[in-house]
Design a protein around this motif. Structure first.
Motif, PDB file in Angstrom:
ATOM      1  N   SER A 181       0.995   4.693 -23.985  1.00  0.00           N
ATOM      2  CA  SER A 181       1.062   3.350 -23.394  1.00  0.00           C
ATOM      3  C   SER A 181       0.908   3.379 -21.883  1.00  0.00           C
ATOM      4  N   GLU A 182       1.085   4.582 -21.285  1.00  0.00           N
ATOM      5  CA  GLU A 182       1.016   4.687 -19.828  1.00  0.00           C
ATOM      6  C   GLU A 182      -0.370   5.074 -19.328  1.00  0.00           C
ATOM      7  N   LYS A 183      -1.274   5.440 -20.261  1.00  0.00           N
ATOM      8  CA  LYS A 183      -2.577   5.943 -19.854  1.00  0.00           C
ATOM      9  C   LYS A 183      -3.533   4.803 -19.505  1.00  0.00           C
ATOM     10  N   VAL A 184      -3.198   4.107 -18.453  1.00  0.00           N
ATOM     11  CA  VAL A 184      -4.025   3.012 -17.943  1.00  0.00           C
ATOM     12  C   VAL A 184      -4.315   3.283 -16.482  1.00  0.00           C
ATOM     13  N   SER A 185      -5.581   3.287 -16.118  1.00  0.00           N
ATOM     14  CA  SER A 185      -5.964   3.557 -14.732  1.00  0.00           C
ATOM     15  C   SER A 185      -5.941   2.258 -13.929  1.00  0.00           C
ATOM     16  N   VAL A 186      -5.108   2.198 -12.905  1.00  0.00           N
ATOM     17  CA  VAL A 186      -5.011   1.025 -12.043  1.00  0.00           C
ATOM     18  C   VAL A 186      -5.452   1.404 -10.643  1.00  0.00           C
ATOM     19  N   PRO A 187      -6.474   0.723 -10.089  1.00  0.00           N
ATOM     20  CA  PRO A 187      -6.938   1.064  -8.745  1.00  0.00           C
ATOM     21  C   PRO A 187      -5.832   0.898  -7.726  1.00  0.00           C
ATOM     22  N   LYS A 188      -5.739   1.845  -6.830  1.00  0.00           N
ATOM     23  CA  LYS A 188      -4.767   1.746  -5.749  1.00  0.00           C
ATOM     24  C   LYS A 188      -5.287   0.803  -4.681  1.00  0.00           C
ATOM     25  N   VAL A 189      -4.503  -0.214  -4.326  1.00  0.00           N
ATOM     26  CA  VAL A 189      -4.903  -1.194  -3.324  1.00  0.00           C
ATOM     27  C   VAL A 189      -4.252  -0.835  -1.999  1.00  0.00           C
ATOM     28  N   THR A 190      -5.083  -0.576  -1.008  1.00  0.00           N
ATOM     29  CA  THR A 190      -4.569  -0.273   0.323  1.00  0.00           C
ATOM     30  C   THR A 190      -4.319  -1.568   1.074  1.00  0.00           C
ATOM     31  N   PRO A 191      -3.113  -1.811   1.589  1.00  0.00           N
ATOM     32  CA  PRO A 191      -2.855  -3.061   2.301  1.00  0.00           C
ATOM     33  C   PRO A 191      -3.840  -3.230   3.451  1.00  0.00           C
ATOM     34  N   SER A 192      -4.372  -4.437   3.571  1.00  0.00           N
ATOM     35  CA  SER A 192      -5.316  -4.720   4.645  1.00  0.00           C
ATOM     36  C   SER A 192      -4.667  -5.608   5.687  1.00  0.00           C
ATOM     37  N   ARG A 193      -5.352  -5.731   6.838  1.00  0.00           N
ATOM     38  CA  ARG A 193      -4.796  -6.515   7.933  1.00  0.00           C
ATOM     39  C   ARG A 193      -4.764  -7.999   7.601  1.00  0.00           C
ATOM     40  N   THR A 194      -5.449  -8.412   6.497  1.00  0.00           N
ATOM     41  CA  THR A 194      -5.449  -9.831   6.144  1.00  0.00           C
ATOM     42  C   THR A 194      -4.359 -10.180   5.129  1.00  0.00           C
ATOM     43  N   GLU A 195      -3.604  -9.179   4.662  1.00  0.00           N
ATOM     44  CA  GLU A 195      -2.583  -9.446   3.662  1.00  0.00           C
ATOM     45  C   GLU A 195      -1.259  -9.813   4.316  1.00  0.00           C
ATOM     46  N   SER A 196      -0.520 -10.705   3.657  1.00  0.00           N
ATOM     47  CA  SER A 196       0.804 -11.084   4.138  1.00  0.00           C
ATOM     48  C   SER A 196       1.761  -9.914   3.951  1.00  0.00           C
ATOM     49  N   VAL A 197       2.785  -9.851   4.812  1.00  0.00           N
ATOM     50  CA  VAL A 197       3.756  -8.768   4.762  1.00  0.00           C
ATOM     51  C   VAL A 197       5.152  -9.369   4.634  1.00  0.00           C
ATOM     52  N   LEU A 198       5.905  -8.871   3.664  1.00  0.00           N
ATOM     53  CA  LEU A 198       7.283  -9.312   3.473  1.00  0.00           C
ATOM     54  C   LEU A 198       8.191  -8.405   4.282  1.00  0.00           C
ATOM     55  N   THR A 199       8.916  -8.980   5.247  1.00  0.00           N
ATOM     56  CA  THR A 199       9.782  -8.186   6.111  1.00  0.00           C
ATOM     57  C   THR A 199      11.113  -7.922   5.427  1.00  0.00           C
ATOM     58  N   ALA A 200      11.913  -7.036   6.044  1.00  0.00           N
ATOM     59  CA  ALA A 200      13.209  -6.676   5.473  1.00  0.00           C
ATOM     60  C   ALA A 200      14.132  -7.885   5.383  1.00  0.00           C
ATOM     61  N   SER A 201      13.968  -8.835   6.297  1.00  0.00           N
ATOM     62  CA  SER A 201      14.842 -10.019   6.295  1.00  0.00           C
ATOM     63  C   SER A 201      14.401 -11.074   5.297  1.00  0.00           C
ATOM     64  N   GLY A 202      13.256 -10.823   4.631  1.00  0.00           N
ATOM     65  CA  GLY A 202      12.760 -11.797   3.657  1.00  0.00           C
ATOM     66  C   GLY A 202      11.714 -12.741   4.220  1.00  0.00           C
ATOM     67  N   ASP A 203      11.457 -12.653   5.534  1.00  0.00           N
ATOM     68  CA  ASP A 203      10.415 -13.486   6.133  1.00  0.00           C
ATOM     69  C   ASP A 203       9.045 -12.967   5.723  1.00  0.00           C
ATOM     70  N   ILE A 204       8.077 -13.838   5.732  1.00  0.00           N
ATOM     71  CA  ILE A 204       6.704 -13.455   5.404  1.00  0.00           C
ATOM     72  C   ILE A 204       5.858 -13.541   6.661  1.00  0.00           C
ATOM     73  N   GLU A 205       5.243 -12.428   7.038  1.00  0.00           N
ATOM     74  CA  GLU A 205       4.345 -12.409   8.187  1.00  0.00           C
ATOM     75  C   GLU A 205       2.911 -12.575   7.691  1.00  0.00           C
ATOM     76  N   ILE A 206       2.239 -13.608   8.201  1.00  0.00           N
ATOM     77  CA  ILE A 206       0.873 -13.909   7.787  1.00  0.00           C
ATOM     78  C   ILE A 206      -0.058 -13.626   8.956  1.00  0.00           C
ATOM     79  N   PRO A 207      -0.906 -12.617   8.848  1.00  0.00           N
ATOM     80  CA  PRO A 207      -1.836 -12.321   9.952  1.00  0.00           C
ATOM     81  C   PRO A 207      -2.740 -13.506  10.244  1.00  0.00           C
ATOM     82  N   VAL A 208      -3.063 -13.708  11.512  1.00  0.00           N
ATOM     83  CA  VAL A 208      -3.919 -14.816  11.922  1.00  0.00           C
ATOM     84  C   VAL A 208      -5.376 -14.359  11.855  1.00  0.00           C
TER      85      VAL A 208
END
Length: 446
Positions: A193-220
């Protein structure tokens, strides 16, 4: 051999600078005249800089992400003596189609070069094309064959967003199989059931980032930065004044409702209220031409043509294409251009020619339910009109009777350096008169 410089072109009216989003070439590359060499963003449009010469890229002077003034040197090219005639230079009023179309006038590209791999197994041959460094890096990090990715950029060029969307959707089975043949990597023992290949997604500069405090940083994004810059300039330099007028459009609503189904069946696109508003505005601008003006520091330029800028929104940006010579068009013609420009914007096919030459802006804020708003003027124009939502209200009519009527607010922001309340009041009153008396004013659709 001679070293020639390529400079930041002027990509539209009032544009003073551009940002190098990405280089499409690297030092040592051979380029032909009119080949695109860099993607740039201005506060007007995204475009590509074409090479002015045929030669070898000697030096990339500007770096990705750098904003440069018009005329600044962005790179140098080593050319033969016979290739010293530069490509046509874009003017402020008419940008060269070589810049807009990034290849309409340049030499036709050669067919893709097919590279055979040592592996004899049958898999698609990979085509070598021109891709930005950001696209190549992301594809390399995620083992993406760009031959499988559908491009949505200019001339179907593959953009970073196309690659990210491809990754998010998951690789097609064929490419997943290819990847497994290309690489032999020791894997820990997995359950079936685990033999599924999932592409690794590298975070890009256009992706939102969830901070430790729970805030979401959205690149401009670069488009959002350009919008912000233009809005700040307008609000800081233009002394805005504002007025609103209530208009009874019951007659217009009834007329449009009677003919809209037949119109759609006959023409193939919708007859919107907005087309009627644009026609009324263009007629009023002919009668009050000072409102159809632009600010030019030491003078006011009253425009001869009536070219209306209209706002069209996408998921992440707002674009302002222009309908030219609106006063010379029928309501049917205006409705057709609204439909065509909206389609162009939402398909990502907007070109410089679509946004140039606007003299007055009309914004359809009523499309999302707004009933009152104050627009920021589209610099350097003299005013912007917000057409709000049509709302049914009880209104006192003749004989002190109360009746339901269709009411819309027209909200005008004006540049007080050019205009005053008197002429703007007369202008709005004329628009009101035209809209409230559709039959008398003979506002025929055709």
């Amino acid at each position: 051999m001679t070293i020639q410089n390529i400079t930041m072109p002027q990509l539209g009216e009032s544009v003073t600078e551009g940002k190098i989003d990405s280089w499409l070439v690297k030092v040592g590359d051979k380029v032909n005249k009119y080949d695109p060499i860099a993607e740039v963003t201005t506060d007007k449009v995204n475009a590509e800089i074409p090479s002015s010469f045929t030669g070898i890229v000697k030096e990339l002077i500007a770096i990705e992400g750098e904003t440069l003034p018009v005329g600044a040197i962005v790179c140098s090219i080593e050319v033969e003596g016979a290739e010293l005639q530069p490509a046509p230079v874009a003017s402020d009023s008419n940008v060269s189609s070589a810049i807009l179309n990034a290849g309409v006038q340049r030499q036709q590209p050669q067919p893709p070069v097919v590279v055979e791999t040592p592996d004899k197994s049958e898999r698609p041959k990979r085509a070598v094309g021109r891709f930005s460094p950001a696209v190549l890096l992301l594809a390399s990090q995620n083992d993406i064959d760009l031959a499988h990715v559908q491009g949505t950029g200019l001339e179907n060029r593959i953009t970073r967003k196309d690659v990210e969307a491809y990754i998010a959707a998951g690789k097609p089975e064929r490419q997943v199989a290819e990847s497994s043949q290309l690489q032999v990597v020791e894997q820990p023992q997995l359950n079936e059931s685990e033999k599924v290949s999932v592409p690794k997604v590298t975070p890009s500069r256009t992706e939102s980032v969830l901070t430790a405090s729970g805030d979401i940083e959205i690149p401009v994004t670069s488009v959002r930065k350009a919008i912000a810059k233009n809005m700040v300039r307008s609000s800081l330099e233009i002394p805005h004044a504002w007025m609103m007028m209530e208009v009874d459009v019951t007659e217009l609503v009834e007329y449009r409702d009677r003919i809209k189904s037949e119109f759609k069946q006959k023409e193939g696109f919708n007859l919107t209220y907005f087309a009627f508003f644009l026609k009324a505005v263009s007629q009023a601008l002919k009668e009050y031409p000072l409102i159809n003006s632009v600010w030019a520091e030491d003078k006011i330029i009253q425009k001869k043509d009536i070219n209306l800028s209209i706002a069209v929104a996408t998921d992440d940006a707002l674009f302002v294409p222009v309908i030219k010579n609106v006063d010379e068009k029928s309501i049917k013609g205006i409705a057709k251009e609204i439909h065509e420009l909206s389609t162009i914007v939402r398909n990502g096919k907007l070109k410089m020619e679509h946004i140039q030459g606007g003299t007055f802006t009309v914004n359809n804020t009523g499309s999302f339910g707004s009933i009152q708003s104050m627009g920021i003027i589209n610099y350097p124009q003299a005013a912007i009109l917000q057409v709000e939502s049509i709302v049914k209200k009880p209104v006192i009519v003749q004989g002190n009777m109360i009746a339901p009527r269709h009411i819309v607010n027209l909200c005008l922001s004006l540049d007080h350096r050019i205009l005053d309340g008197l002429i703007c009041g007369k202008f709005l009153s004329r628009v009101k008169e035209l809209l409230e008396n559709v039959d008398k004013q003979k506002m025929s659709v055709y």
